[in-house]
Motif scaffolding. Structure first.
Motif, PDB file in Angstrom:
ATOM      1  N   UNK A   1      36.747  47.411  50.649  1.00 38.44           N
ATOM      2  CA  UNK A   1      35.678  46.539  50.158  1.00 38.44           C
ATOM      3  C   UNK A   1      36.016  45.066  50.391  1.00 38.44           C
ATOM      4  N   UNK A   2      37.251  44.679  50.105  1.00 34.97           N
ATOM      5  CA  UNK A   2      37.657  43.283  50.286  1.00 34.97           C
ATOM      6  C   UNK A   2      37.600  42.875  51.753  1.00 34.97           C
ATOM      7  N   UNK A   3      38.052  43.754  52.638  1.00 35.64           N
ATOM      8  CA  UNK A   3      38.056  43.433  54.071  1.00 35.64           C
ATOM      9  C   UNK A   3      36.645  43.229  54.600  1.00 35.64           C
ATOM     10  N   UNK A   4      35.682  43.948  54.052  1.00 31.53           N
ATOM     11  CA  UNK A   4      34.301  43.794  54.507  1.00 31.53           C
ATOM     12  C   UNK A   4      33.603  42.584  53.875  1.00 31.53           C
ATOM     13  N   UNK A   5      33.957  42.277  52.625  1.00 30.20           N
ATOM     14  CA  UNK A   5      33.281  41.178  51.939  1.00 30.20           C
ATOM     15  C   UNK A   5      33.892  39.818  52.265  1.00 30.20           C
ATOM     16  N   UNK A   6      35.200  39.740  52.456  1.00 33.42           N
ATOM     17  CA  UNK A   6      35.882  38.456  52.630  1.00 33.42           C
ATOM     18  C   UNK A   6      35.305  37.579  53.745  1.00 33.42           C
ATOM     19  N   UNK A   7      34.963  38.125  54.924  1.00 29.07           N
ATOM     20  CA  UNK A   7      34.427  37.256  55.976  1.00 29.07           C
ATOM     21  C   UNK A   7      33.060  36.660  55.662  1.00 29.07           C
ATOM     22  N   UNK A   8      32.404  37.173  54.632  1.00 28.17           N
ATOM     23  CA  UNK A   8      31.055  36.721  54.307  1.00 28.17           C
ATOM     24  C   UNK A   8      31.031  35.593  53.275  1.00 28.17           C
ATOM     25  N   UNK A   9      32.184  35.303  52.681  1.00 26.32           N
ATOM     26  CA  UNK A   9      32.236  34.349  51.572  1.00 26.32           C
ATOM     27  C   UNK A   9      33.348  33.335  51.790  1.00 26.32           C
ATOM     28  N   UNK A  10      33.340  32.277  50.989  1.00 30.87           N
ATOM     29  CA  UNK A  10      34.356  31.253  51.111  1.00 30.87           C
ATOM     30  C   UNK A  10      35.671  31.621  50.470  1.00 30.87           C
ATOM     31  N   UNK A  11      35.629  32.404  49.408  1.00 34.21           N
ATOM     32  CA  UNK A  11      36.840  32.861  48.726  1.00 34.21           C
ATOM     33  C   UNK A  11      36.553  34.191  48.070  1.00 34.21           C
ATOM     34  N   UNK A  12      37.618  34.962  47.838  1.00 33.96           N
ATOM     35  CA  UNK A  12      37.445  36.302  47.302  1.00 33.96           C
ATOM     36  C   UNK A  12      38.220  36.443  46.002  1.00 33.96           C
ATOM     37  N   UNK A  13      37.563  37.030  45.005  1.00 32.39           N
ATOM     38  CA  UNK A  13      38.127  37.259  43.675  1.00 32.39           C
ATOM     39  C   UNK A  13      38.137  38.764  43.424  1.00 32.39           C
ATOM     40  N   UNK A  14      39.178  39.251  42.783  1.00 31.94           N
ATOM     41  CA  UNK A  14      39.266  40.656  42.401  1.00 31.94           C
ATOM     42  C   UNK A  14      39.329  40.727  40.883  1.00 31.94           C
ATOM     43  N   UNK A  15      38.420  41.461  40.284  1.00 27.90           N
ATOM     44  CA  UNK A  15      38.460  41.697  38.842  1.00 27.90           C
ATOM     45  C   UNK A  15      39.190  43.009  38.593  1.00 27.90           C
ATOM     46  N   UNK A  16      40.352  42.932  37.926  1.00 28.72           N
ATOM     47  CA  UNK A  16      41.171  44.121  37.696  1.00 28.72           C
ATOM     48  C   UNK A  16      41.887  44.008  36.362  1.00 28.72           C
ATOM     49  N   UNK A  17      42.128  45.151  35.735  1.00 25.15           N
ATOM     50  CA  UNK A  17      42.798  45.181  34.433  1.00 25.15           C
ATOM     51  C   UNK A  17      44.210  45.736  34.493  1.00 25.15           C
ATOM     52  N   UNK A  18      44.635  46.187  35.659  1.00 25.46           N
ATOM     53  CA  UNK A  18      45.985  46.726  35.833  1.00 25.46           C
ATOM     54  C   UNK A  18      46.377  46.574  37.292  1.00 25.46           C
ATOM     55  N   UNK A  19      47.674  46.703  37.551  1.00 26.62           N
ATOM     56  CA  UNK A  19      48.205  46.625  38.923  1.00 26.62           C
ATOM     57  C   UNK A  19      47.799  45.339  39.644  1.00 26.62           C
ATOM     58  N   UNK A  20      47.871  44.229  38.922  1.00 32.62           N
ATOM     59  CA  UNK A  20      47.447  42.946  39.498  1.00 32.62           C
ATOM     60  C   UNK A  20      48.215  42.609  40.768  1.00 32.62           C
ATOM     61  N   UNK A  21      49.491  42.941  40.825  1.00 39.61           N
ATOM     62  CA  UNK A  21      50.286  42.618  42.018  1.00 39.61           C
ATOM     63  C   UNK A  21      49.745  43.335  43.251  1.00 39.61           C
ATOM     64  N   UNK A  22      49.301  44.565  43.074  1.00 42.03           N
ATOM     65  CA  UNK A  22      48.754  45.316  44.208  1.00 42.03           C
ATOM     66  C   UNK A  22      47.440  44.711  44.695  1.00 42.03           C
ATOM     67  N   UNK A  23      46.625  44.240  43.772  1.00 49.65           N
ATOM     68  CA  UNK A  23      45.334  43.658  44.152  1.00 49.65           C
ATOM     69  C   UNK A  23      45.467  42.241  44.705  1.00 49.65           C
ATOM     70  N   UNK A  24      46.558  41.558  44.377  1.00 46.49           N
ATOM     71  CA  UNK A  24      46.714  40.154  44.770  1.00 46.49           C
ATOM     72  C   UNK A  24      46.752  39.965  46.282  1.00 46.49           C
ATOM     73  N   UNK A  25      47.031  41.025  47.025  1.00 43.81           N
ATOM     74  CA  UNK A  25      47.056  40.889  48.483  1.00 43.81           C
ATOM     75  C   UNK A  25      45.657  40.654  49.058  1.00 43.81           C
ATOM     76  N   UNK A  26      44.626  40.943  48.250  1.00 42.98           N
ATOM     77  CA  UNK A  26      43.254  40.829  48.751  1.00 42.98           C
ATOM     78  C   UNK A  26      42.536  39.572  48.275  1.00 42.98           C
TER      79      UNK A  26
END
Length: 201
Positions: A39-64
């Motif tokens: 999802x991040x790979x498809x959405x990121x080129x369409x926007x200026x910045x990308x945010x991930x809303x997550x409640x666990x495993x923040x380190x894993x999501x931080x790569x996106x």
């Protein structure tokens, strides 16, 4: 259309994953990549910045993208995806629009942001949602960042339903009837198998 830099993207990855046996759904692998990564790979080129809303495993999501939690003070029970949207609005900075997609939608169209924002602008409303083949996909939406106070008030009232909030705002519909598979949801192991088959085509 506003400039891409005026758009922030948000991938919702704060769900409980109950239909996946409690697994963190955004990190479930599809063809060697987490669902949230697709999802991040498809959405990121369409926007200026990308945010991930997550409640666990923040380190894993931080790569996106920038990871934010969706805890909202004073809300009772499980707040649902709108709490993630609220977290995204709070983190959107100078962006004018927030383009939202759930982590379990790995085949998002490359023009999602443009068509959602375009539908809202064409009808003069502050929010638009996606639909395909008559099926509404309310978690795929674009909304003006200025809607933050309205969303805060809605959640404080005890309501959690995404579609009801959108309807109250007179949300526009952006139709993607030519690509319904772009909104394929992966909520269960069976749906993951279907997504694997589709991705291998």
């Amino acid at each position: 259309m506003p400039d891409r830099q005026a758009l922030a993207g948000l991938v919702l990855a704060g769900g409980q994953g109950s239909r996946m046996g409690g697994r963190d759904k955004g990190l479930v692998q599809l063809r060697g990549e987490p669902l949230a990564g697709h999802a991040a790979r498809r959405l990121a080129p369409q926007v200026g910045r990308l945010i991930i809303s997550a409640n666990r495993n923040a380190d894993s999501y931080a790569r996106y993208g920038e990871v934010v939690g969706d805890g909202v003070a004073g809300l009772q029970g499980w707040p649902g995806p709108l709490a993630g949207v609220m977290a995204g609005l709070l983190a959107a900075g100078d962006a004018q629009w927030l383009v939202v997609a759930p982590c379990d939608t790995p085949f998002l169209p490359p023009d999602l942001a443009a068509r959602l924002v375009g539908a809202a602008l064409a009808t003069g409303v502050p929010l638009a949602y996606a639909s395909a083949d008559g099926v509404r996909h309310p978690a795929c939406m674009a909304l003006r960042v200025s809607l933050l106070p309205a969303l805060r008030e809605y959640l404080a009232s005890g309501e959690r339903r995404v579609g009801l909030w959108q309807s109250r705002l007179g949300a526009a519909e952006a139709r993607f009837d030519e690509t319904p598979e772009a909104f394929m949801n992966v909520n269960t192991p069976e749906e993951l198998e279907r997504a694997e088959r589709y991705a291998s085509q």
